[in-house]
Design an enzyme around this catalytic site. Structure first.
Site, PDB file in Angstrom:
ATOM      1  N   ARG A 134      21.978   8.199 -19.487  1.00  0.00           N
ATOM      2  CA  ARG A 134      20.813   7.307 -19.494  1.00  0.00           C
ATOM      3  C   ARG A 134      21.260   5.847 -19.692  1.00  0.00           C
ATOM      4  O   ARG A 134      20.567   4.924 -19.287  1.00  0.00           O
ATOM      5  CB  ARG A 134      19.795   7.722 -20.562  1.00  0.00           C
ATOM      6  CG  ARG A 134      18.565   6.803 -20.621  1.00  0.00           C
ATOM      7  CD  ARG A 134      17.334   7.463 -21.242  1.00  0.00           C
ATOM      8  NE  ARG A 134      17.631   8.171 -22.468  1.00  0.00           N
ATOM      9  CZ  ARG A 134      17.907   7.594 -23.638  1.00  0.00           C
ATOM     10  NH1 ARG A 134      17.910   6.287 -23.766  1.00  0.00           N
ATOM     11  NH2 ARG A 134      18.175   8.349 -24.710  1.00  0.00           N
TER      12      ARG A 134
ATOM     13  N   TYR B 231       2.972  -5.820  -2.691  1.00  0.00           N
ATOM     14  CA  TYR B 231       2.994  -4.381  -2.436  1.00  0.00           C
ATOM     15  C   TYR B 231       1.877  -3.703  -3.247  1.00  0.00           C
ATOM     16  O   TYR B 231       1.626  -4.071  -4.392  1.00  0.00           O
ATOM     17  CB  TYR B 231       4.379  -3.851  -2.840  1.00  0.00           C
ATOM     18  CG  TYR B 231       4.509  -2.377  -2.703  1.00  0.00           C
ATOM     19  CD1 TYR B 231       4.614  -1.786  -1.449  1.00  0.00           C
ATOM     20  CD2 TYR B 231       4.510  -1.561  -3.824  1.00  0.00           C
ATOM     21  CE1 TYR B 231       4.716  -0.411  -1.320  1.00  0.00           C
ATOM     22  CE2 TYR B 231       4.625  -0.189  -3.700  1.00  0.00           C
ATOM     23  CZ  TYR B 231       4.719   0.378  -2.447  1.00  0.00           C
ATOM     24  OH  TYR B 231       4.813   1.738  -2.327  1.00  0.00           O
TER      25      TYR B 231
ATOM     26  N   ASP C 224      10.424 -10.099  -5.079  1.00  0.00           N
ATOM     27  CA  ASP C 224      10.596  -8.808  -4.410  1.00  0.00           C
ATOM     28  C   ASP C 224      11.160  -9.097  -3.015  1.00  0.00           C
ATOM     29  O   ASP C 224      10.477  -9.650  -2.162  1.00  0.00           O
ATOM     30  CB  ASP C 224       9.244  -8.087  -4.338  1.00  0.00           C
ATOM     31  CG  ASP C 224       9.346  -6.697  -3.698  1.00  0.00           C
ATOM     32  OD1 ASP C 224      10.279  -6.472  -2.897  1.00  0.00           O
ATOM     33  OD2 ASP C 224       8.476  -5.854  -3.986  1.00  0.00           O
TER      34      ASP C 224
ATOM     35  N   LYS D 294      13.943   1.475   0.846  1.00  0.00           N
ATOM     36  CA  LYS D 294      13.764   0.906   2.176  1.00  0.00           C
ATOM     37  C   LYS D 294      15.141   0.639   2.818  1.00  0.00           C
ATOM     38  O   LYS D 294      15.858   1.574   3.062  1.00  0.00           O
ATOM     39  CB  LYS D 294      12.879  -0.341   2.079  1.00  0.00           C
ATOM     40  CG  LYS D 294      11.608  -0.112   1.206  1.00  0.00           C
ATOM     41  CD  LYS D 294      10.661   0.936   1.764  1.00  0.00           C
ATOM     42  CE  LYS D 294       9.605   1.402   0.764  1.00  0.00           C
ATOM     43  NZ  LYS D 294       8.785   0.385   0.168  1.00  0.00           N
TER      44      LYS D 294
HETATM   45  C1  PLP Z   1       8.070   0.307  -1.075  1.00  0.00           C
HETATM   46  C2  PLP Z   1       7.953  -0.999  -1.744  1.00  0.00           C
HETATM   47  C3  PLP Z   1       7.895  -1.092  -3.147  1.00  0.00           C
HETATM   48  C4  PLP Z   1       7.855   0.115  -4.043  1.00  0.00           C
HETATM   49  O1  PLP Z   1       9.052   0.837  -4.024  1.00  0.00           O
HETATM   50  P1  PLP Z   1       9.175   2.399  -4.314  1.00  0.00           P
HETATM   51  O2  PLP Z   1      10.618   2.641  -4.099  1.00  0.00           O
HETATM   52  O3  PLP Z   1       8.270   3.118  -3.371  1.00  0.00           O
HETATM   53  O4  PLP Z   1       8.748   2.616  -5.728  1.00  0.00           O
HETATM   54  C5  PLP Z   1       7.830  -2.364  -3.694  1.00  0.00           C
HETATM   55  N1  PLP Z   1       7.815  -3.471  -2.941  1.00  0.00           N
HETATM   56  C6  PLP Z   1       7.858  -3.413  -1.600  1.00  0.00           C
HETATM   57  C7  PLP Z   1       7.812  -4.674  -0.806  1.00  0.00           C
HETATM   58  C8  PLP Z   1       7.922  -2.180  -0.956  1.00  0.00           C
HETATM   59  O5  PLP Z   1       7.943  -2.137   0.387  1.00  0.00           O
END
Ligand code: PLP
Length: 418
Positions: free
Chosen positions: A68, A121, A203, A228
């Site tokens: 962890r 998001y 982000d 992604k």
């Molecule tokens: C998919 C996504 C998230 C969330 O990520 P997860 O891995 O699904 O928890 C956050 N920000 C953006 C821009 C995303 O495309």
């Protein structure tokens, strides 16, 4: 002689010592919960560092304690991710949302004000609107295109400007690729800066880690859904946060106690993905440019939003040139007609899959208004250009002629009266 190798040259080896793993060329999956100390003294020394009871000695590294807190797969993955963004440190998470929520929880306290870009998001939007107010955090949003003066006025109007502690931005914004000027965010932070630091978190999922590097444009933290482009094969959910040592120490400390770090298997999958990150993303971008150009000339398409189509006449062009190193692989467009035509297009695709998510090797299509952005309040839909006719495509690595064939036949099916 030292040579500054590029990140793509280092993704196969950086941070891993084969001699420590029987000479195995690839980092094994360290599927273990805990690590054996050689002596009690060593265990004590490891814990002193982990709990910040003393500074590291010259050349000393944090020893392995418990998965962890740390694990070789996690640490090597974090070292490799740092290379793309030129970051000092990285913390990896079991999802993008756990990375985002951990950052918001660590850098905001009850009474603080968060300034955030809209749209963000859906999961982030929910956390900001439905969780943060429950713990007494105030929120105020801004949109791409709003001027610095407007944003400063909006912050002043909350009556909590002296409590501004974080600016959170997502750029390009999903699903329409509108851009937020990160250097402007820095100027807004500097404007309100008092004794306590205002943290800028970005982000970068849509463009990173290849096509945009927010840390170079004034951000303190860069966040990813590694699900992604970083994962890139639609087979793993993960997240990451990068920044300087001081910020990441705080993020990692909270991560230790929330327990939302990635497991060794997830980290191993992401290391495997990173070896092909650049070739994948470059092919996706080249395909996306061709798709966007094709769509923009198609009579069944009203409007295409793709960064690679921006021209010097567009208001966003200077921001694009300033902060993006590529045009990405996300294309959205308005089909002639409305929801019916958009749905018929999506239902008619033969190669491109109808699914949310993005950044993977396979191309995906979806309808933002009724799917990824179904939670956006009606009054914000128009301002964000989320229309009935809007379709979002994530372009993959398939053969470009096959992709264009598929789009053409689906457009034809959508616009042919039954
Ligand atoms: C998919 C996504 C998230 C969330 O990520 P997860 O891995 O699904 O928890 C956050 N920000 C953006 C821009 C995303 O495309």
């Amino acid at each position: 002689m030292k040579h500054p190798f590029k990140p793509e040259s280092l993704m196969m080896s950086h941070g891993y010592k084969p001699a420590l793993s029987q000479g195995a060329i690839k980092c094994p999956i360290f599927q273990t919960s805990t690590f054996v100390f050689e002596t009690a003294e060593e265990g004590k020394a490891f814990f002193e560092l982990a709990y910040g009871k003393r500074e590291k000695e010259e050349g000393e590294e944090q020893g392995l304690i418990y998965s962890r807190i740390n694990n070789p797969d996690l640490e090597i993955l974090e070292d490799r991710l740092c290379l793309w963004d030129g970051a000092e440190q990285c913390a990896v998470f079991e999802s993008g949302m756990s990375a985002i929520s951990t950052v918001l929880l660590e850098f905001l306290s009850p009474g603080d004000l968060l300034l955030y870009s809209r749209p963000v998001y859906g999961g982030t939007d929910h956390f900001i609107h439905h969780f943060l107010p429950k713990i007494g955090v105030h929120i105020v949003g801004f949109t791409a295109g709003q001027s610095q003066e407007d944003i400063i006025k909006a912050v002043d109007a909350t009556g909590n400007a002296d409590k501004l502690r974080m600016i959170y931005a997502e750029t390009p914004a999903n699903p329409t690729n509108t851009l937020i000027d990160l250097q402007m965010c820095r100027r807004v932070a500097d404007h309100f800066q008092g004794d306590e630091k205002i943290t800028i978190a970005v982000d970068n999922t849509y463009m990173g880690p290849l096509w945009q590097h927010p840390l170079k444009h004034g951000a303190d933290l860069v966040l990813y859904s590694a699900t992604k482009y970083i994962g890139g094969h639609s087979d793993v959910v993960a997240g990451a946060v990068l920044g300087d040592a001081e910020h990441i120490l705080r993020v990692k400390t909270l991560r230790t106690f929330l327990g939302n770090m990635t497991g060794p298997w997830t980290a191993w999958l992401l290391m495997r993905s990173l070896e092909t990150l650049k070739v994948r993303m470059e092919q996706q971008q080249a395909n996306a440019q061709r798709v966007a150009e094709h769509l923009s000339k198609h009579p069944s398409v009203k409007r295409v939003k793709y960064l690679g189509l921006l021209t010097p006449d567009d208001a966003e062009y200077p921001i694009y040139k300033q902060q993006c190193e590529g045009s990405g692989a996300m294309v959205s467009f308005d089909i002639q007609g409305g929801e019916k035509e958009a749905f018929k297009f999506l239902n008619s695709l033969k190669l491109i899959k109808l699914a949310v998510s993005l950044g993977g090797t396979e191309s995906l299509g979806e309808h933002p208004k009724t799917m990824t952005h179904a939670g956006v309040a009606d009054e914000h839909l128009a301002e964000l250009h989320i229309t009935d006719s809007l379709v979002r495509l994530s372009i993959g690595v398939e053969n470009i002629d096959d992709l264009i064939w598929d789009i053409d036949q689906a457009l034809q099916a959508a616009l042919t009266q039954q």
